[in-house]
Design an enzyme around this catalytic site. Sequence first.
Site, PDB file in Angstrom:
ATOM      1  N   SER A   5     -10.071   1.601   2.875  1.00  0.00           N
ATOM      2  CA  SER A   5      -8.796   2.422   1.430  1.00  0.00           C
ATOM      3  C   SER A   5      -7.890   1.738   0.581  1.00  0.00           C
ATOM      4  O   SER A   5      -7.221   1.791  -0.296  1.00  0.00           O
ATOM      5  CB  SER A   5      -8.249   3.388   2.615  1.00  0.00           C
ATOM      6  OG  SER A   5      -7.508   3.036   4.097  1.00  0.00           O
ATOM      7  N   SER A  31     -10.368  -0.686   6.798  1.00  0.00           N
ATOM      8  CA  SER A  31      -9.187  -0.411   5.539  1.00  0.00           C
ATOM      9  C   SER A  31      -9.014  -2.020   5.038  1.00  0.00           C
ATOM     10  O   SER A  31      -8.254  -1.755   3.672  1.00  0.00           O
ATOM     11  CB  SER A  31      -8.809   0.434   5.561  1.00  0.00           C
ATOM     12  OG  SER A  31      -9.331   2.030   5.557  1.00  0.00           O
ATOM     13  N   LYS A  48       1.257  -1.416  -0.239  1.00  0.00           N
ATOM     14  CA  LYS A  48       0.453   0.327  -0.154  1.00  0.00           C
ATOM     15  C   LYS A  48      -0.002   1.777  -0.089  1.00  0.00           C
ATOM     16  O   LYS A  48       2.233   1.711   0.361  1.00  0.00           O
ATOM     17  CB  LYS A  48      -0.747  -0.233   1.050  1.00  0.00           C
ATOM     18  CG  LYS A  48      -1.754   1.695   0.964  1.00  0.00           C
ATOM     19  CD  LYS A  48      -2.701   1.027   2.323  1.00  0.00           C
ATOM     20  CE  LYS A  48      -4.319   2.073   2.469  1.00  0.00           C
ATOM     21  NZ  LYS A  48      -4.790   1.981   3.720  1.00  0.00           N
TER      22      LYS A  48
END
Lengths: 506, 485
Positions: free
Chosen positions: B153, B177, B78
Amino acid sequence: MSETFTSPQFDQATRDAVSNDDVTVIIGLEVHVQLDTESKLFCGCSTEFGAPPNTQTCAVCTGMPGSLPVINERALQLSIKTGLALNCEIARYTKWDRKNYFYPDLPKGYQISQFDKPICGQGYLDITAPKGEFEPRRVELERAHLEEDAGKSMHDESQRGGNSKIDLNRTGTPLLEIVTKPDMRSPAEARAFLTELKLILTYIGVSDCNMQHGNLRCDGNVNLHIKVGGEKIATPIVEIKNMNSFRAAERALGYEAGRQLKLWKQNGKTIADAPKQTRGWNDADQVTTPQREKEESADYRYFPDPDLIAVTIEESEIESIKKEIGRLPAQWRELLIKEHGLKPYDAGVMVGQGAEVVEYFLVVAQGCGNSKMASNWVGQEVLRFLNESGEAIDAYPVSADQMTELLTKVNAGELDQTRAKEVLQEMIDSKIEVQAAMDKLGIKAVDNSEIESLCRQLIDENPDVIQQIKDGNGKAVGALIGKSRKLNPNANPGLVKDTILKMIGA
Amino acid sequence: MDLSTLSAAELVKRLSSGELTAESCTESFLERIKDRDSSLNSFVSTAESAISAAQAIDERRSTGQAVGALAGLPVAVKDGICTAGIATTAGSRMLEKFVPAFDATMVKQLLSADAVVIGKTNMDEFAMGSSTENSFFGVTKNPWSDQHVPGGSSGGSAACVAADLAPVSIGSDTGGSIRQPAAFCGITGLKPTYGRVSRFGLIAFASSLDQIGPMARSAEDCGLVMNVISGHDSNDSTSAKNDVPDFTQTLNDSLKGLRIGICKEHFGEGLDSEIESAVNESVKVLESLGAETVEISLPHTPYAVATYYVIAPCEASSNLARFDGVRYTHRAATAKDLTEMYCQSRAEGFGEEVKKRIMLGTYALSSGYYDAYYLKASKVRRMIKHDYDSAFEKVDLILGPTTPTTAFKIGEHTQNALAMYLADIYTVSANLAGVPAISIPCGLTSAGMPVGLQLQARSFDEASLLRVAHQFQLQTDWHTRRPNA
């Protein structure tokens, strides 16, 4: 504060009639002390002063994204030590809070500090006036909390729009902020507080308190309580910043007290009429000037720092730190007065020179067996040398053992005071020991027969003086002592005097 | 040979046996990314250094030197996690040009296990969002439907695994997330216990809630990664000192006697009926494996989202203060003084959702509001934690749906913040309580969209989550279903 103040309007004549006796100065201090740790509060960077800008930084103290703080245990220990020396309650549970504000030398946009659970709670510090300028007073401490320092901004002062420069070397160094209650009643008391505080901090070794390096910084809060028309009013509180020395602090507070009285006499405004103002001390002009007010009152939005865990302090840890503290300045003074017979003023001067001077004195006093003599010699000869040279005691050329040897000879009558001072000077000048200095000066023991023949000679050669003595003028013997010195500088003047008086039967 | 559908465990096996080189493996995934990611947009950047890193691993293996547990395995990370020398944007214009000088601890751990970081995945800006629509680098699409969001996210990390562009990825989970995008994309995602994986190097959103975790196609693959990234880190004061078990060792232990609580608050109003029935079917599977199920209650669940949306923005408002235009961040070109530089840089550098949350947090921490918001929320948080403590006296695991709906359409909730925030309704509690939770695929709706099953466990009992998930995945094939390529 439990007192309540009215805000009555007094007319000009009433205000003008107020005398200095009706005015009490109220002073509180906030002192930032840089703790003497090797590394910063939340990272491993060095705290050493004077490195080229931005060379003592890392991802943590420059607040890079993703970096996290880790507490420096040493800073906690030094804080506890300070708290104990200042009679503070030591928190069993203490935590970290973020103080949020934007400034370019604050790289995270917040300062890690302590809000509602400071490491040190209430305490006190007793102050006395060496020359009796004020009554002894206990200054209560509100708290002492640990926080990280910000960086240093350097702005282009030329108004030509140059860029500001930022040095983050100082960012993250540990500061202990010590906050007093508004307990001081004169600038002299404030100075005495700062002096005693600094002395304690250096005695316990938590900070070098070097003000030039910014390792001790002080802000003062001051206002006046005025008795007027049977009531008591308070003037608006002013915080004074930028007091760069204890002398400056005393002057700034004194100036500010005078300014507030004058202003109140002009406009009659009290604490109820004006918010707290921040002023800076201008050392060059010896005045306080208003500092730019923030556009709105600061709201730091304190909240617990979620990157750090709360700290639990064990009783056993506090106990073991307590053992490291040793004698504090007040205890040293008491010891010197009670066990070594020093006068309070002399004890204060000696202790004020630092622990090393006191230790030097103790070695000499115990070695020569005469505390009073040791106190005179250390208090006058040694301190004069240190004051003139600006050196610390460890740079003094005569060791405590050598001083002991010298004074032992004085004590035993082998050297008189005047000769001993000559010997000391020779020891300093030639960097030699006692015996070598005495040899160099030709000093050797004079036996009794030599003294007697010397005295006989003096009596024979000075019949007028002898007659004066016999007529009752005891002081006349001084002239013979002077002559004795010329004939044999090694002869002990006291012994010469006694022998002469004995011989002539006076 | 098509490597893309192989599990991480299988890839590691083949890499280890020499059947496959790290270089060819890395090349194959990079090729796939090049071919397919332009429409998906799951990556913000791919790592140029990956091939040479893979070659170095092959070189060491071929000369008989020791290699790490994940030697040659491609991993996507990420973009909110710092990678030394590789741009790390957190999905924000603010950090468009930011290249970290250090690796996150957990990236270091991956690299020392000889995994190969192949790229950085797209995300909602600073991890604020549930759809990956709030990225400065564009929307990531759901591999199951280009009309739908992948969740967020960690939407990029979920989408790339679902589209077989990476065998495993790393996400972060502040309120769901990892789990919510895993559910939306039909993959397995684990949020470990708070403190299990170091946060050092994770660009903070809400420090007391953030946790890094693995996303993969199976529980087994998640376990493989967990073995590498778990453990104490002296650089993270909140990292736990608890022992780390071998998470792959207990995957096959029996579920007999395991007590699973069905959380009644997770089956109320707003739950899609197709999700409800998929979850109920899953319960039967677990019962058939010997688990006992019992209804339990987490009574403060209704307050979880509100609590989360006070605490997370408060922490974020402070965490994001460092993005001020002074050094590595975006700086407005036209500012004339310091205040303007702050205001303009932050106005330009942050997106709308981030600004909204900074304002929420700033307000909630302000003098006069602190007690009513932050302090109150902190108290409710303790009550939620207490709910879990009570529940775990009766049961070993808590089961429910991961999300109330399947992936929603791109743009569907952008004008309705509340609807977007409710996507986190079942997931935020685990963050508030700090407990570990996993989402695994447990069905497809009639529209063909994946459904996620959430399991939560006691703190530091990730092993049970992975074991139950693995046993479930041995009985079902939902985790092997792939979107139509």
